[in-house]
Scaffold this motif. Structure first.
Motif, PDB file in Angstrom:
ATOM      1  N   GLU A   1      20.892   1.906 -74.473  1.00 35.03           N
ATOM      2  CA  GLU A   1      22.161   1.859 -73.738  1.00 35.03           C
ATOM      3  C   GLU A   1      22.219   0.629 -72.835  1.00 35.03           C
ATOM      4  O   GLU A   1      23.276  -0.028 -72.726  1.00 35.03           O
ATOM      5  N   ARG A   2      21.063   0.300 -72.156  1.00 35.40           N
ATOM      6  CA  ARG A   2      21.035  -0.899 -71.320  1.00 35.40           C
ATOM      7  C   ARG A   2      21.275  -2.160 -72.149  1.00 35.40           C
ATOM      8  O   ARG A   2      22.000  -3.061 -71.735  1.00 35.40           O
TER       9      ARG A   2
ATOM     10  N   ARG B   1      14.018   9.832 -74.600  1.00 30.75           N
ATOM     11  CA  ARG B   1      14.942   9.549 -73.497  1.00 30.75           C
ATOM     12  C   ARG B   1      14.853   8.087 -73.078  1.00 30.75           C
ATOM     13  O   ARG B   1      15.879   7.417 -72.873  1.00 30.75           O
ATOM     14  N   ARG B   2      13.636   7.555 -72.960  1.00 31.14           N
ATOM     15  CA  ARG B   2      13.475   6.159 -72.563  1.00 31.14           C
ATOM     16  C   ARG B   2      14.032   5.214 -73.627  1.00 31.14           C
ATOM     17  O   ARG B   2      14.643   4.186 -73.300  1.00 31.14           O
TER      18      ARG B   2
ATOM     19  N   ARG C   1      16.447   5.878 -75.647  1.00 29.35           N
ATOM     20  CA  ARG C   1      17.906   5.977 -75.574  1.00 29.35           C
ATOM     21  C   ARG C   1      18.446   5.171 -74.394  1.00 29.35           C
ATOM     22  O   ARG C   1      19.453   4.451 -74.520  1.00 29.35           O
ATOM     23  N   GLN C   2      17.762   5.277 -73.237  1.00 34.16           N
ATOM     24  CA  GLN C   2      18.190   4.513 -72.061  1.00 34.16           C
ATOM     25  C   GLN C   2      18.089   3.012 -72.305  1.00 34.16           C
ATOM     26  O   GLN C   2      18.983   2.241 -71.929  1.00 34.16           O
TER      27      GLN C   2
END
Length: 536
Positions: A256-257, A249-250, A252-253
């Motif tokens: 995206e950032r 999840r991190r 992926r975040q």
């Protein structure tokens, strides 16, 4: 100095160079230690390494005191008598010559006149009363096991090495072994799956693919600890899976950032809002920071994957074996087996089974009882056509399968997959692999030769071929099915039998297994068998 055994940095591989023990370090003292582990984990090999029968590839075995091992191959020595098993034939021959007045004076000086009494005492401790000249070939399997144990204790060792000492023994024989170990004052190392015997141990050593672990206490204490470990392993796996999901999840975040920042930077360049040199500096700084962040995230993700893999491996090792079988649907009123005045077994005027009548209907569970030598296995051979019927009638009215304790239905020169297909010609390759996988033989294990399996692995493979047969048998005939099975295998078999809705005809001296089987009735063979009670 008290008797002891120490293994240091021990390494040993199978003949095909598969490592079995790697850097094994273990110690045994003057106590009773049970050796447990799944089939193929190396229990028998460990005893052979300790006794010096085989040598390690590297490492050391140090022994203080006298060892004696129970010979499991006593039944295979042609022409031997009890005196040979005890290693005292020359000494007994000398006593015989002395009694006949034929011994020399120097021989009389070294004659051991206590020898016959000591042999008799050792045999009686194991429930036997036989002369030393009795041929081993004349003994039943249970008698030979008792004799092998008597020969081991005859040496008055400091430490006993016993490999499955209760296999082949009837109830009285099992009790004799348990009573012997209960009163044993020296050390004992016992490789066994007999739960009743393991309750007498002072410690349990478990062999797994994760290594060797020692547990203080008997079998019940060991099972309690294993249940705790299994629950802890399940929690660790759940936490590792959550950590891996969080790392994903991190990552992926962060991705995206970065994509949003890159998009904003491209737009700013296109507008020309800032000097080019300032924009290039900001871009380089962002790339450096992003690269460091990416490496950190990848390291965290790799760590999470490694932790997850270790947690999965531990759960797989601790996870109980399952033997899943499909419903049979045997009708309650269906005649399964009918015996009328059955007589047979061996030839001549002394058949083993005499005038036996029996009818099984529907999903009955019948257990044949009787001491060693009463003809239980012979009766199963008569029913399945492997032994000649002298008189009477045998009618097996449904599909059946026989599984003996040596899994004799398997061809040792064929792979497990090919054995399955030979026994179930209507099955396909997928059926064979799926059936074997349900019994713990996954992927390449299905291509192992049956002849290269341990005794327990072979029995488990036989169970796979029997319980997953196409079509499935409506009558299971089991001859000592828990002999050679490991503890997980026995538990899985008990669960499978609880779910099986066909008929069962079984021979077993395993009290715990019989309790789990929940027989509808017991049939004693003593009055139908030609048995010499003096040899039981």
């Amino acid at each position: 100095m008290p008797a002891s055994i120490s293994l240091t940095g021990l390494c040993w591989s199978t003949p095909d160079d598969t490592p079995l023990f790697t850097d094994l370090t273990l110690a045994f003292g003057p106590e009773r230690t049970g050796i447990v582990g799944r089939n193929g984990s190396g229990k028998s090999t460990l005893l052979r390494l300790i006794s010096g029968e085989v040598s390690p590839v590297s490492g050391q075995v140090r022994v203080t005191g006298v060892l004696a091992a129970m010979r499991q191959d006593a039944m295979a020595q042609a022409g031997e008598a009890l005196a040979d098993l005890f290693g005292v034939r020359p000494a007994l021959d000398l006593l015989g010559r002395a009694g006949a007045g034929l011994a020399r004076t120097d021989e009389l000086m070294v004659a051991d006149w206590t020898l016959p009494a000591r042999i008799e005492t050792a045999l009686l401790r194991c429930g036997l009363s036989l002369p030393p000249e009795t041929p081993l070939a004349a003994l039943s399997g249970g008698q030979r096991s008792r004799a092998a144990l008597a020969a081991a204790i005859f040496a008055e060792p400091d430490i006993l090495l016993l490999d499955e000492p209760t296999n082949n023994l009837d109830r009285a024989g099992r009790k004799a072994v348990i009573d012997l170990l209960r009163g044993w004052r020296g050390g004992a190392i016992v490789a066994s799956h007999d739960r009743e015997l393991l309750e007498e141990m002072d410690a349990i050593v478990e062999l797994t693919s994760l290594g060797v672990t020692r547990y203080g206490g008997n079998y019940s204490a060991f099972r309690e600890r294993k249940d705790v470990e299994r629950e802890a392993a399940a929690r660790d796996l759940a936490e590792a899976e959550e950590a891996r999901r969080e790392a994903d999840r991190r990552a992926r975040q962060a991705s995206e950032r970065k994509a949003r920042k890159d998009s904003a930077g491209h737009k700013a360049r296109a507008r020309g809002d800032q000097p080019r040199i300032a924009m290039n500096t900001a871009r380089n700084r962002a790339e450096a920071s992003g690269g460091a962040g990416k490496r950190l995230r990848e390291a965290r993700r790799a760590g999470a994957e490694e932790t997850l893999a270790a947690a999965r491996e531990k759960v797989e090792v601790l996870q109980p074996l399952r033997m899943d079988i499909a419903p049979i649907g045997l009708a309650p009123g269906k005649t399964v087996l009918r015996l009328e005045g059955l007589t047979g077994g061996y030839t001549g005027d002394q058949p083993i089974i005499r005038d036996l009548s029996l009818t099984m209907t529907g999903p009955e569970r019948v257990v044949l009882t009787g001491p060693n030598g009463s003809g239980k296995t012979t009766l199963l051979r008569l029913i399945t056509g492997r032994c000649e019927v002298q008189s009477g009638r045998v009618d097996v009215a449904v599909t059946f399968a026989l599984l003996d304790q040596h899994a004799g239905l398997l061809d040792p020169d064929l792979t497990l997959r090919d054995n399955f297909l030979r026994l179930s010609p209507l099955a396909g390759l997928h059926d064979a692999h799926a059936a074997l996988a349900r019994f713990g033989f996954r992927a390449a294990d299905a291509l192992r030769l049956a002849g290269r399996l341990s005794g327990g692995e072979r029995l488990r493979a036989g169970l796979a071929c029997v319980l997953q047969a196409v079509p499935q048998p409506q009558l299971l005939i089991l001859d000592e099915p828990t002999n050679h099975l490991d503890l997980d295998g026995i538990a899985a078999l008990e669960a499978a039998m609880a779910a099986y809705d066909g008929a069962v005809l079984a021979v077993s001296h395993d009290t715990a297994f019989l309790r789990s089987l929940a027989p509808t009735r017991f049939i004693s063979l003593e009055r139908h068998a030609n048995v010499d009670d003096s040899t039981l």
